[in-house]
Each structure stands twice: as structure tokens, then as C-alpha cells.
Design a protein around this motif. Structure first.
Motif, PDB file in Angstrom:
ATOM      1  N   ALA A   1       0.938  -0.908   0.113  1.00 21.11           N
ATOM      2  CA  ALA A   1       0.005   0.038  -0.033  1.00 21.11           C
ATOM      3  C   ALA A   1       0.889   1.252   0.183  1.00 21.11           C
ATOM      4  O   ALA A   1       0.608   2.172  -0.625  1.00 21.11           O
ATOM      5  CB  ALA A   1      -0.792  -0.116   1.165  1.00 21.11           C
ATOM      6  N   ARG A   2       2.048   1.228   0.770  1.00 21.86           N
ATOM      7  CA  ARG A   2       2.824   2.515   0.694  1.00 21.86           C
ATOM      8  C   ARG A   2       3.449   2.679  -0.670  1.00 21.86           C
ATOM      9  O   ARG A   2       3.441   3.657  -1.014  1.00 21.86           O
ATOM     10  CB  ARG A   2       3.747   2.289   1.996  1.00 21.86           C
ATOM     11  CG  ARG A   2       4.377   3.569   2.067  1.00 21.86           C
ATOM     12  CD  ARG A   2       5.657   3.372   3.253  1.00 21.86           C
ATOM     13  NE  ARG A   2       6.520   2.585   3.099  1.00 21.86           N
ATOM     14  CZ  ARG A   2       6.775   1.328   3.980  1.00 21.86           C
ATOM     15  NH1 ARG A   2       6.436   1.371   5.094  1.00 21.86           N
ATOM     16  NH2 ARG A   2       7.662   0.521   3.755  1.00 21.86           N
TER      17      ARG A   2
ATOM     18  N   LEU B   1       2.291   1.620  -3.256  1.00 21.86           N
ATOM     19  CA  LEU B   1       1.256   1.966  -4.435  1.00 21.86           C
ATOM     20  C   LEU B   1       0.570   3.451  -4.478  1.00 21.86           C
ATOM     21  O   LEU B   1       0.569   4.040  -5.124  1.00 21.86           O
ATOM     22  CB  LEU B   1       0.088   1.105  -4.404  1.00 21.86           C
ATOM     23  CG  LEU B   1       0.480  -0.420  -5.092  1.00 21.86           C
ATOM     24  CD1 LEU B   1      -0.713  -1.372  -4.840  1.00 21.86           C
ATOM     25  CD2 LEU B   1       0.588   0.038  -6.538  1.00 21.86           C
ATOM     26  N   TYR B   2       0.380   3.680  -3.120  1.00 19.42           N
ATOM     27  CA  TYR B   2      -0.219   5.119  -2.806  1.00 19.42           C
ATOM     28  C   TYR B   2       0.527   6.073  -2.269  1.00 19.42           C
ATOM     29  O   TYR B   2       0.015   7.269  -2.318  1.00 19.42           O
ATOM     30  CB  TYR B   2      -1.326   4.670  -1.845  1.00 19.42           C
ATOM     31  CG  TYR B   2      -2.426   3.692  -2.479  1.00 19.42           C
ATOM     32  CD1 TYR B   2      -3.082   4.208  -3.561  1.00 19.42           C
ATOM     33  CD2 TYR B   2      -2.716   2.879  -1.604  1.00 19.42           C
ATOM     34  CE1 TYR B   2      -3.858   3.061  -4.312  1.00 19.42           C
ATOM     35  CE2 TYR B   2      -3.803   1.875  -1.951  1.00 19.42           C
ATOM     36  CZ  TYR B   2      -4.311   2.018  -3.308  1.00 19.42           C
ATOM     37  OH  TYR B   2      -5.084   1.101  -3.815  1.00 19.42           O
TER      38      TYR B   2
ATOM     39  N   VAL C   1       1.605   9.007  -5.310  1.00 17.72           N
ATOM     40  CA  VAL C   1       0.715   9.485  -6.215  1.00 17.72           C
ATOM     41  C   VAL C   1       0.335  10.816  -5.737  1.00 17.72           C
ATOM     42  O   VAL C   1      -0.347  11.161  -4.487  1.00 17.72           O
ATOM     43  CB  VAL C   1      -0.361   8.603  -5.979  1.00 17.72           C
ATOM     44  CG1 VAL C   1      -1.732   8.803  -7.133  1.00 17.72           C
ATOM     45  CG2 VAL C   1      -0.062   7.075  -6.541  1.00 17.72           C
TER      46      VAL C   1
ATOM     47  N   CYS D   1      -3.981  11.861  -6.629  1.00 19.22           N
ATOM     48  CA  CYS D   1      -5.181  10.947  -6.105  1.00 19.22           C
ATOM     49  C   CYS D   1      -5.525  11.521  -4.593  1.00 19.22           C
ATOM     50  O   CYS D   1      -4.673  11.262  -3.845  1.00 19.22           O
ATOM     51  CB  CYS D   1      -4.692   9.515  -6.033  1.00 19.22           C
ATOM     52  SG  CYS D   1      -5.926   8.491  -5.302  1.00 19.22           S
TER      53      CYS D   1
ATOM     54  N   CYS E   1      -5.782   8.288  -2.312  1.00 20.24           N
ATOM     55  CA  CYS E   1      -4.614   7.587  -2.005  1.00 20.24           C
ATOM     56  C   CYS E   1      -4.106   7.758  -0.616  1.00 20.24           C
ATOM     57  O   CYS E   1      -3.691   6.903   0.081  1.00 20.24           O
ATOM     58  CB  CYS E   1      -3.756   7.631  -3.088  1.00 20.24           C
ATOM     59  SG  CYS E   1      -4.420   7.195  -4.672  1.00 20.24           S
ATOM     60  N   GLN E   2      -3.891   9.108  -0.419  1.00 21.16           N
ATOM     61  CA  GLN E   2      -3.587   9.703   0.882  1.00 21.16           C
ATOM     62  C   GLN E   2      -4.343   9.341   1.980  1.00 21.16           C
ATOM     63  O   GLN E   2      -3.858   9.167   3.109  1.00 21.16           O
ATOM     64  CB  GLN E   2      -3.109  11.184   0.708  1.00 21.16           C
ATOM     65  CG  GLN E   2      -2.412  11.692   2.058  1.00 21.16           C
ATOM     66  CD  GLN E   2      -0.854  10.941   2.307  1.00 21.16           C
ATOM     67  OE1 GLN E   2      -0.270  10.575   1.135  1.00 21.16           O
ATOM     68  NE2 GLN E   2      -0.588  10.640   3.526  1.00 21.16           N
TER      69      GLN E   2
ATOM     70  N   VAL F   1      -6.191   6.676   2.401  1.00 22.98           N
ATOM     71  CA  VAL F   1      -5.977   5.065   2.550  1.00 22.98           C
ATOM     72  C   VAL F   1      -4.697   5.148   3.212  1.00 22.98           C
ATOM     73  O   VAL F   1      -4.801   4.331   4.438  1.00 22.98           O
ATOM     74  CB  VAL F   1      -5.888   4.468   1.078  1.00 22.98           C
ATOM     75  CG1 VAL F   1      -5.230   3.052   1.382  1.00 22.98           C
ATOM     76  CG2 VAL F   1      -7.187   4.110   0.468  1.00 22.98           C
ATOM     77  N   ILE F   2      -3.689   5.739   3.019  1.00 23.61           N
ATOM     78  CA  ILE F   2      -2.439   5.612   3.670  1.00 23.61           C
ATOM     79  C   ILE F   2      -2.603   6.145   5.260  1.00 23.61           C
ATOM     80  O   ILE F   2      -2.287   5.584   6.219  1.00 23.61           O
ATOM     81  CB  ILE F   2      -1.307   6.407   3.152  1.00 23.61           C
ATOM     82  CG1 ILE F   2      -0.992   5.969   1.732  1.00 23.61           C
ATOM     83  CG2 ILE F   2      -0.007   6.732   3.937  1.00 23.61           C
ATOM     84  CD1 ILE F   2      -0.120   4.754   1.597  1.00 23.61           C
TER      85      ILE F   2
END
Length: 120
Positions: free
Chosen positions: A62-63, A65-66, A69, A72, A75-76, A78-79
Motif C-alpha cells: 500500500a505504501r 502504491l499510494y 501519487v 489522487c 490515496c493519501q 488510505v495511507i
């Protein structure tokens, strides 16, 4: 691989091996950093999160991938939501996997010597 080899060395039948392998496998899958995050894990079960190889895999994935970016907004989120921003490094994940491999392989060898050694 070494975990299932240990279970196979301990169990007398294939059915018993499958039943014996499930509790730890389910624990590793539940405490993966996505279903149970570092923010939601109870204090007495924090060790399960750090012992789960799935935790290191999902957090680093996850780190990677996101994290970088820029276009997005989700995306942040989700992190931040799952706490992947300060998750352990890949080297820690590799170290945990190597330690688990050595531990389970050593226990498998002991089980094969002690439990499956026919007397002549």
C-alpha cells in the motif's frame, strides 16, 4: 512453507494437519494491517500484528502504491486511515520472514526426529 511442513510433521493424518494449520493461518490473515489496523488492534494482541507476514506485505504494498501519487486525493486517505505511512520497512519484513522460516524449520526437524522416528 516451513509452517505447513511443521504441521505435516506433527499431524498423524492429512485431515488433522488441515485442522491444525487453520488457527494460525486465520490469525495471520486477520491481523494483516488492513482488516485489523494498528489503530484498532487491542493492546494485548499487538504482537499478532507484528508476527503476521501479511502485515508487512500489505503495508509495504500500500505504501509503494499510494504514497507517491500526487493526483489522487483518496490515496493519501488510505495511507492515513490504515496507518501505512509509518509502517515497518521492507527489511523488517524480510527479517521476520527469515526468523519464522528458521523457527518453523527447526521445530519441523525436531518433530521429525522425535515423533516420526521408528524404533528398530
Amino acid at each position: 512453507d516451513s509452517y505447513f511442513s511443521l504441521i505435516a510433521a506433527l499431524a498423524k493424518t492429512g485431515e488433522l494437519a488441515q485442522v491444525t494449520a487453520l488457527p494460525f493461518l486465520i490469525m495471520f490473515m486477520i491481523y494483516n494491517g488492513f482488516l485489523v489496523t494498528r489503530a484498532t488492534v487491542p493492546d494485548f494482541m499487538t504482537w499478532a500484528l507484528y508476527c503476521s507476514p501479511f502485515y508487512y506485505c500489505i503495508s509495504n504494498l500500500a505504501r509503494d502504491l499510494y504514497a507517491d501519487v500526487s493526483d489522487c486525493a483518496g490515496c493519501q486517505a488510505v495511507i492515513d486511515t490504515y496507518g501505512f505511512d509509518d509502517s515497518p520497512d521492507k527489511a523488517v519484513g524480510y527479517l521476520v520472514l527469515i526468523c519464522m522460516f528458521l523457527l518453523f524449520r527447526g521445530l519441523q526437524i525436531l518433530a521429525l526426529i522425535k515423533l516420526n522416528n521408528p524404533k528398530n
